[in-house]
Design an enzyme around this catalytic site. Structure first.
Site, PDB file in Angstrom:
ATOM      1  N   GLY A 298       2.494   4.550  13.449  1.00 61.89           N
ATOM      2  CA  GLY A 298       3.080   3.299  13.913  1.00 61.89           C
ATOM      3  C   GLY A 298       2.382   2.770  15.152  1.00 61.89           C
ATOM      4  O   GLY A 298       2.120   1.563  15.268  1.00 61.89           O
TER       5      GLY A 298
ATOM      6  N   GLU B 198       9.788  16.230  15.079  1.00 57.89           N
ATOM      7  CA  GLU B 198      10.157  16.032  13.685  1.00 57.89           C
ATOM      8  C   GLU B 198       9.364  17.006  12.811  1.00 57.89           C
ATOM      9  O   GLU B 198       8.136  17.050  12.883  1.00 57.89           O
ATOM     10  CB  GLU B 198       9.890  14.596  13.246  1.00 57.89           C
ATOM     11  CG  GLU B 198      10.346  14.314  11.830  1.00 57.89           C
ATOM     12  CD  GLU B 198      10.133  12.865  11.422  1.00 57.89           C
ATOM     13  OE1 GLU B 198      11.013  12.313  10.751  1.00 57.89           O
ATOM     14  OE2 GLU B 198       9.078  12.306  11.777  1.00 57.89           O
TER      15      GLU B 198
ATOM     16  N   GLU C 194       9.519   1.435  11.003  1.00 59.67           N
ATOM     17  CA  GLU C 194      10.594   2.411  10.811  1.00 59.67           C
ATOM     18  C   GLU C 194       9.917   3.765  10.830  1.00 59.67           C
ATOM     19  O   GLU C 194       9.191   4.124   9.903  1.00 59.67           O
ATOM     20  CB  GLU C 194      11.326   2.151   9.491  1.00 59.67           C
ATOM     21  CG  GLU C 194      12.645   2.919   9.381  1.00 59.67           C
ATOM     22  CD  GLU C 194      12.499   4.247   8.673  1.00 59.67           C
ATOM     23  OE1 GLU C 194      12.448   5.279   9.389  1.00 59.67           O
ATOM     24  OE2 GLU C 194      12.439   4.273   7.442  1.00 59.67           O
TER      25      GLU C 194
ATOM     26  N   GLY D  32       6.836   5.307   8.340  1.00 61.61           N
ATOM     27  CA  GLY D  32       6.015   6.505   8.418  1.00 61.61           C
ATOM     28  C   GLY D  32       6.140   7.147   9.786  1.00 61.61           C
ATOM     29  O   GLY D  32       7.148   6.996  10.481  1.00 61.61           O
ATOM     30  N   SER D  33       5.108   7.844  10.186  1.00 64.43           N
ATOM     31  CA  SER D  33       5.161   8.612  11.427  1.00 64.43           C
ATOM     32  C   SER D  33       5.019   7.708  12.646  1.00 64.43           C
ATOM     33  O   SER D  33       4.442   6.619  12.587  1.00 64.43           O
ATOM     34  CB  SER D  33       4.045   9.661  11.445  1.00 64.43           C
ATOM     35  OG  SER D  33       2.783   9.042  11.634  1.00 64.43           O
ATOM     36  N   THR D  34       5.527   8.207  13.769  1.00 61.96           N
ATOM     37  CA  THR D  34       5.408   7.466  15.026  1.00 61.96           C
ATOM     38  C   THR D  34       3.955   7.319  15.435  1.00 61.96           C
ATOM     39  O   THR D  34       3.549   6.267  15.941  1.00 61.96           O
ATOM     40  CB  THR D  34       6.219   8.192  16.116  1.00 61.96           C
ATOM     41  OG1 THR D  34       7.591   8.244  15.710  1.00 61.96           O
ATOM     42  CG2 THR D  34       6.130   7.465  17.439  1.00 61.96           C
TER      43      THR D  34
ATOM     44  N   CYS E 131      13.335  10.914   7.102  1.00 65.15           N
ATOM     45  CA  CYS E 131      13.330  10.559   8.515  1.00 65.15           C
ATOM     46  C   CYS E 131      14.717  10.654   9.125  1.00 65.15           C
ATOM     47  O   CYS E 131      14.864  10.884  10.328  1.00 65.15           O
ATOM     48  CB  CYS E 131      12.749   9.158   8.700  1.00 65.15           C
ATOM     49  SG  CYS E 131      13.503   7.918   7.641  1.00 65.15           S
TER      50      CYS E 131
ATOM     51  N   LYS F 149       0.850  -1.194   0.000  1.00 67.31           N
ATOM     52  CA  LYS F 149       0.000   0.000   0.000  1.00 67.31           C
ATOM     53  C   LYS F 149       0.886   1.245   0.000  1.00 67.31           C
ATOM     54  O   LYS F 149       1.505   1.584   1.001  1.00 67.31           O
ATOM     55  CB  LYS F 149      -0.915   0.064   1.222  1.00 67.31           C
ATOM     56  CG  LYS F 149      -1.994   1.153   1.071  1.00 67.31           C
ATOM     57  CD  LYS F 149      -2.512   1.699   2.375  1.00 67.31           C
ATOM     58  CE  LYS F 149      -1.737   2.873   2.883  1.00 67.31           C
ATOM     59  NZ  LYS F 149      -1.844   4.100   2.039  1.00 67.31           N
TER      60      LYS F 149
END
Length: 494
Positions: free
Chosen positions: A248, A398, A266, A243-245, A301, A190
């Site tokens: 995640g 970030e 990641e 992607g973003s925390t 990142c 995806k």
């Protein structure tokens, strides 16, 4: 097109035949639901109407991947045969390198030189590397004694869902898809809804490379619908996400609420770049610091977004970075002379500008940039703040844009404390001529990668990933296969 002019790339972009449907079970699947518009950050124009993957499309793709794994030939092919198929796919990526690069440049705003020379080279190289590795892995046979034989074998985990972001749409997809396929798994990919076109083209190349139906499926759609459906799906055995925390965390919740699938993450970063007074070349350190934060518009990142400089050299290094920033050429991503293209879209640009305004309000000094560039497309001037305090939002969160925060320190211990003083632990840089200092600081850093007297260097032989809230598990290298294989012990009594 390696030597193509601006006009050559614009001409190619006008002739692209962009995909519209998913790739499911070896066919171009139009989808049963609605569509969404892919908009180019280059100029705000509509690129394509793409099928929007909902629960039905995800179910079809996962069912195809499950059939291909449970009853299809792919997991039963010899590793050498799987490897040859991945190498065929790498050859096709190289054949269509210009088309794929132009597509990525249009959908992400990435400069065409970076899309062609870096992104596509990495994607093709990754499939080729894992294709060559596929038949070179060995199982184990521990010495258990004269009356028994123990075998430890690696077996593919099953159906893998790979959810990847927009900043490096094919590089990051290849880092997940290639090792999963090499291991004998089947995949549902995806891509981000902001950059689905290059991934859909990859799915079509997989068909041309004669991967069996259902081995690689590509479903476009957004995170709350398509991503959620994959995260909750009981027939997905492993989910790999970049992607973003925040997202995640959501995938971990989906796993807990469904079949406890393994989730490999990641995530974000707030990477420090430490410059000591004994750096072997301060000018090179400053040039690399500027390149690192402004490369790919800072949408990385691992971007070295915190420059930690010893107070005795801070003015010299910061001035050099500012000069580099002000010399960068911002412009059309399709122009090979462009150094910084467009941010991925209006929403993301607004978030980055909000960080800039917060930095001003919190008292950091804006040295350069901080403003939107031009009136068409989503461009931002390269931005440098100094006099940044560790507690400021600029130093903690970030930003994922071309915004550098400069902090100063007086001792090595203070530098390490500042470097480790965020929730993230993806990467770090260090500039020193002292070997002992380099080793001590590298060991003290809570980061998955530490670069010494360089930044963003490496190849497929070394693993990539983070610690703390930057995630877990590793992409690249032989170690990536750990995510997509299970260890089985067979004990035979003799």
């Amino acid at each position: 097109m390696v030597d193509g002019t601006h006009q050559d790339w614009v001409r190619l972009a006008t002739t692209l035949r962009l995909p519209a449907g998913h790739v499911v079970d070896g066919t171009d699947e139009p989808g049963g639901g609605g569509t969404f518009t892919v908009v180019s950050p280059r100029d705000g124009s509509a690129l394509a109407e793409v099928a929007d993957g909902g629960q039905q499309e995800v179910d079809l793709a996962v069912a195809a991947a499950r059939r291909a794994f449970d009853a299809g030939p792919w997991p039963r092919w010899s590793p050498a045969d799987r490897g040859r198929a991945l190498i065929r796919l790498a050859d096709l990526i190289e054949r269509d390198r210009a088309v794929l690069a132009a597509t990525i440049s249009l959908e992400t705003g990435k400069p065409i030189a970076e899309a062609y020379d870096i992104e596509l080279r990495a994607a093709a190289g990754t499939f080729r590397w894992y294709g060559q590795l596929a038949d070179k892995l060995a199982d184990e046979s521990p010495h258990t004694g004269p009356d028994s034989l123990a075998l430890v074998t690696r077996e593919p985990v099953g159906v893998v869902a790979a959810v990847v972001p927009w900043n490096f749409p094919l590089t990051l997809a290849s880092w997940k898809v290639a090792p999963a396929l090499a291991a004998g798994c089947t995949v549902v990919l995806k891509p981000s809804e902001l950059s689905p076109l290059s991934a859909l083209l990859l799915g079509r190349l997989a068909i041309e490379a004669e991967l069996p139906p259902g081995v690689l499926n590509v479903v476009a759609g957004d995170g709350p619908t398509t991503g959620r459906a994959l995260g909750l799906h009981a027939d997905v055995d492993v989910l790999a996400f970049t992607g973003s925390t925040a997202v995640g965390r959501q995938f971990l919740r989906y796993a807990a609420d469904s079949n406890l699938k393994r989730v490999w993450l990641e995530l974000g970063g707030k990477s420090p770049n430490i410059v000591l007074p004994d750096a072997p070349d301060l000018d090179r350190a400053a040039a690399t610091a500027a390149w690192g934060i402004f490369f790919n518009q800072g949408e990385m990142c691992t971007a070295p977004s915190r420059l930690l400089v010893h107070s005795s050299i801070a003015e010299r290094v910061t001035d050099a970075v500012v000069a580099r920033a002000e010399a960068l050429r911002i412009g059309d991503p399709l122009d090979p002379a462009t150094a910084m293209g467009a941010l991925v879209g209006e929403t993301h640009l607004a978030k980055v500008l909000d960080h800039v305004e917060t930095g001003r309000a919190e008292g950091a000094r804006l040295r350069t940039g901080g403003e939107r560039h031009g009136t068409t497309g989503t461009y931002l001037q390269p931005t440098v703040f100094d006099r940044v305090d560790p507690g400021m939002r600029l130093a903690r969160e970030e930003i994922f844009g071309p915004v550098l925060s400069v902090l100063t320190f007086d001792t090595v211990e203070e530098a390490v404390r500042l470097a480790n003083g965020t929730d993230y632990g993806l990467a770090a840089g260090l500039w020193t001529a002292d070997l002992t200092t380099a080793h001590r600081i590298a060991r003290a850093m809570r980061a998955g990668t530490v670069w010494v007297n360089c930044y963003e260097e490496g190849d497929l032989t070394v693993p990539f990933g983070g610690v703390k809230q930057s995630g877990h598990g590793r992409d690249k290298s032989v170690h990536a296969l750990d995510k997509y294989t299970d260890l089985k012990t067979t004990w035979i009594q003799l």
